[in-house]
Design an enzyme around this catalytic site. Structure first.
Site, PDB file in Angstrom:
ATOM      1  N   GLY A  84       0.814  -1.211   0.000  1.00 13.93           N
ATOM      2  CA  GLY A  84       0.000   0.000   0.000  1.00 13.93           C
ATOM      3  C   GLY A  84       0.849   1.263   0.000  1.00 13.93           C
ATOM      4  O   GLY A  84       0.526   2.250  -0.666  1.00 13.93           O
ATOM      5  N   THR A  85       1.940   1.248   0.745  1.00 18.25           N
ATOM      6  CA  THR A  85       2.798   2.439   0.816  1.00 18.25           C
ATOM      7  C   THR A  85       3.349   2.779  -0.568  1.00 18.25           C
ATOM      8  O   THR A  85       3.341   3.946  -0.984  1.00 18.25           O
ATOM      9  CB  THR A  85       3.972   2.176   1.796  1.00 18.25           C
ATOM     10  OG1 THR A  85       3.419   1.861   3.073  1.00 18.25           O
ATOM     11  CG2 THR A  85       4.889   3.379   1.903  1.00 18.25           C
ATOM     12  N   GLN A 128      -7.711   0.215   3.679  1.00 21.96           N
ATOM     13  CA  GLN A 128      -8.514  -0.354   4.766  1.00 21.96           C
ATOM     14  C   GLN A 128      -9.924  -0.743   4.309  1.00 21.96           C
ATOM     15  O   GLN A 128     -10.627  -1.455   5.014  1.00 21.96           O
ATOM     16  CB  GLN A 128      -8.625   0.652   5.928  1.00 21.96           C
ATOM     17  CG  GLN A 128      -7.306   0.929   6.638  1.00 21.96           C
ATOM     18  CD  GLN A 128      -6.822  -0.251   7.480  1.00 21.96           C
ATOM     19  OE1 GLN A 128      -7.572  -1.166   7.805  1.00 21.96           O
ATOM     20  NE2 GLN A 128      -5.543  -0.241   7.819  1.00 21.96           N
ATOM     21  N   SER A 153      -3.766  -2.928  -0.642  1.00 26.86           N
ATOM     22  CA  SER A 153      -2.670  -3.673  -0.013  1.00 26.86           C
ATOM     23  C   SER A 153      -3.138  -5.087   0.285  1.00 26.86           C
ATOM     24  O   SER A 153      -4.203  -5.293   0.864  1.00 26.86           O
ATOM     25  CB  SER A 153      -2.247  -2.967   1.279  1.00 26.86           C
ATOM     26  OG  SER A 153      -1.309  -3.751   1.972  1.00 26.86           O
ATOM     27  N   HIS A 170      -1.917  -7.430   2.412  1.00 28.27           N
ATOM     28  CA  HIS A 170      -1.918  -8.004   3.768  1.00 28.27           C
ATOM     29  C   HIS A 170      -3.023  -7.450   4.655  1.00 28.27           C
ATOM     30  O   HIS A 170      -3.168  -7.873   5.803  1.00 28.27           O
ATOM     31  CB  HIS A 170      -0.549  -7.858   4.442  1.00 28.27           C
ATOM     32  CG  HIS A 170      -0.181  -6.481   4.899  1.00 28.27           C
ATOM     33  ND1 HIS A 170      -0.201  -6.105   6.216  1.00 28.27           N
ATOM     34  CD2 HIS A 170       0.227  -5.389   4.218  1.00 28.27           C
ATOM     35  CE1 HIS A 170       0.206  -4.850   6.332  1.00 28.27           C
ATOM     36  NE2 HIS A 170       0.465  -4.390   5.126  1.00 28.27           N
ATOM     37  N   THR A 227      11.339  -7.361 -11.582  1.00 27.20           N
ATOM     38  CA  THR A 227      10.650  -8.648 -11.702  1.00 27.20           C
ATOM     39  C   THR A 227       9.569  -8.745 -10.632  1.00 27.20           C
ATOM     40  O   THR A 227       9.823  -8.474  -9.463  1.00 27.20           O
ATOM     41  CB  THR A 227      11.675  -9.803 -11.524  1.00 27.20           C
ATOM     42  OG1 THR A 227      12.700  -9.617 -12.487  1.00 27.20           O
ATOM     43  CG2 THR A 227      11.013 -11.155 -11.704  1.00 27.20           C
ATOM     44  N   CYS A 279       1.711   2.605  12.701  1.00 26.13           N
ATOM     45  CA  CYS A 279       2.937   3.289  12.299  1.00 26.13           C
ATOM     46  C   CYS A 279       3.378   4.304  13.340  1.00 26.13           C
ATOM     47  O   CYS A 279       4.495   4.769  13.299  1.00 26.13           O
ATOM     48  CB  CYS A 279       2.738   3.971  10.954  1.00 26.13           C
ATOM     49  SG  CYS A 279       2.263   2.794   9.706  1.00 26.13           S
TER      50      CYS A 279
HETATM   51  C1  LIG Z   1      -4.686   3.465   5.080  1.00 26.56           C
HETATM   52  C2  LIG Z   1      -3.368   2.801   4.859  1.00 26.56           C
HETATM   53  N1  LIG Z   1      -2.637   3.152   3.797  1.00 26.56           N
HETATM   54  C3  LIG Z   1      -1.455   2.575   3.538  1.00 26.56           C
HETATM   55  C4  LIG Z   1      -0.938   1.605   4.356  1.00 26.56           C
HETATM   56  C5  LIG Z   1       0.381   0.979   4.025  1.00 26.56           C
HETATM   57  O1  LIG Z   1       0.205  -0.283   3.445  1.00 26.56           O
HETATM   58  P1  LIG Z   1       1.419  -1.323   3.405  1.00 26.56           P
HETATM   59  O2  LIG Z   1       1.616  -1.817   4.804  1.00 26.56           O
HETATM   60  O3  LIG Z   1       0.948  -2.410   2.467  1.00 26.56           O
HETATM   61  O4  LIG Z   1       2.602  -0.601   2.864  1.00 26.56           O
HETATM   62  C6  LIG Z   1      -1.656   1.229   5.498  1.00 26.56           C
HETATM   63  C7  LIG Z   1      -1.087   0.246   6.450  1.00 26.56           C
HETATM   64  O5  LIG Z   1      -1.168   0.421   7.661  1.00 26.56           O
HETATM   65  C8  LIG Z   1      -2.915   1.828   5.749  1.00 26.56           C
HETATM   66  O6  LIG Z   1      -3.656   1.498   6.810  1.00 26.56           O
END
Ligand SMILES: Cc1ncc(COP(=O)(O)O)c(C=O)c1O
Length: 396
Positions: free
Chosen positions: A70-71, A177, A197, A199, A235, A335
């Site tokens: 997600g990041t 989310q 994301s 996970h 890759t 985080c």
């Molecule tokens: C709203 C939101 N965006 C982005 C992320 C980041 O995702 P990832 O852990 O897959 O990098 C998170 C993870 O906590 C999230 O809750």
């Protein structure tokens, strides 16, 4: 007895996803860009997963760009738009973005980009009139989080996206989310870019995706061999992507049953904690809780400790005590758990610095049952009675 109530931080990888990953590791281990049969086997895995992830959001397969999570999807959305401009322009985000948006935007600000951070109300919601008022001639990007990870607020994405796009700005939303928990339909949503994301929906860590509406142009963040339609070279992580695809498909199949079940459990949790001294729901008063829960993530409950002093009693103290009792919850967003600074999300919602150090989050998932809620509530009451015993401390 151990109870995990931190499904917004991550979810356990489901067995079906693990099976798909094992097959990719042992049988489909080729490089998906290779022309021979080993490569083709791996490419089939990646393309099948692309279709599965695309179906989850009712989008064409070619609109899905796989990333490492997600990041990276958030960073690709922001930087992919920004890198097309030779000189800094204006962009709009909310004041309750995840750090995966807030941090790259802060960096761009240092490079000269003009940034408007939209305020939120006491529930954490952006007002679409504020967005309308903030738009400028040179606004090229609007990014608003769909489901806030710390307090669970859902934003009015339909209204916000319509306004941003009518103005000609690219509209991005972080749906990390939301995906797998609420329907997302890219044929209906006025969204150009959307982050996912793996996970967070019972797939493995290390995979994610950015939906890119056909016709929207982006520049890559990672350049090289030109994989993922030249938007994300390198890759592909075939096993992780295989697991992501299976998890996305199953999330879609199960949503109609699982989401109401989670909402029911979430409301039960709020009810059970309604009269507990020393704990208040964040973003809503007790009386408004019923209506407010409709605009929250289905699995999400967040609270704060009004008696917290910010030092010896804060969100992290409670998380540690609950952990000792075998229950996994989190202090605000995962985080922020490493440092005791006030949560910028709670601050943006109008909480004092002291209260903003005292947020906790309980997020439910597939393995959660009503008995887990009962046990958690009992333990939480005991821990709170021990940590904040003096009734005089229970008011701010
Ligand atoms: C709203 C939101 N965006 C982005 C992320 C980041 O995702 P990832 O852990 O897959 O990098 C998170 C993870 O906590 C999230 O809750």
């Amino acid at each position: 007895m151990q109870i995990y109530l931190d499904y917004s931080a991550t979810t356990p990888t489901r067995p079906e996803a693990i099976a798909a990953m094992q097959a990719a590791l042992s049988e489909q281990w080729g490089n998906p860009s290779s022309l021979h049969v080993w490569g083709q086997r791996a490419a089939i895995v990646v393309e099948r997963a692309r279709v599965q992830v695309a179906r989850l959001i009712n989008a064409p397969a070619e609109s899905i760009v796989f990333t490492a999570g997600g990041t990276e999807a958030d960073n690709l959305a922001i930087m992919g738009v920004v890198r097309q401009y030779a000189t800094p322009q204006h962009m709009i985000i909310s004041s309750v973005e995840h750090s995966a948006i807030a941090e790259p935007v802060r960096w761009l600000e240092q490079l000269g980009w003009q940034v408007t951070r939209l305020p939120v109300d006491a529930q954490g919601r952006v007002n679409s009139l504020d967005l309308r008022a903030a738009l400028q001639e040179n606004t090229v990007l609007v990014s608003i989080i769909y489901g806030q990870s710390e307090v669970g607020t859902l934003q009015p994405i339909q209204a916000l996206g319509t306004i941003a796009r009518a103005h000609g700005a690219v509209f991005h939303t972080d749906a990390v989310q939301v995906a797998g928990r609420l329907p997302l339909d890219m044929q209906q949503l006025p969204v150009d870019l959307l982050s996912l994301s793996s996970h967070k929906l019972y797939g493995p860590q290390g995979a994610g995706a950015l939906y890119v509406r056909p016709g929207v142009t982006l520049l890559p963040l990672v350049s090289g061999g030109g994989q993922e339609a030249k938007l994300r070279s390198g890759t592909q992580a075939v096993p992780a992507i295989a697991g992501f695809g299976v998890a996305a498909e199953l999330a879609m199949q199960e949503m109609a049953i699982e989401t109401p079940r989670l909402m029911h459990l979430r409301d039960y949790l709020f009810e059970q904690l309604a009269d507990v001294p020393g704990l208040l729901p964040t973003g809503v008063s007790g009386a408004a809780l019923k209506t407010a829960s409709a605009s929250r993530l289905p699995h999400h409950a967040s609270f704060y400790l009004p008696s917290a002093d910010g030092e010896t009693l804060n969100g992290k103290t409670l998380v540690r005590q609950m952990n000792l009792a075998g229950i996994g919850i989190s202090a605000g967003s995962a985080c922020h758990s490493g440092k005791l600074s006030p949560s910028p999300i709670l601050q943006a919602m109008g909480y004092s610095d002291r209260a903003a150090k005292a947020g906790i989050r309980l997020t439910l998932g597939r393995q959660t049952i009503a008995a887990d809620i009962d046990w958690t509530v009992m333990v939480l009451k005991q821990v709170l009675a021990r940590l904040a015993p003096e009734p005089s401390l229970l008011r701010i």
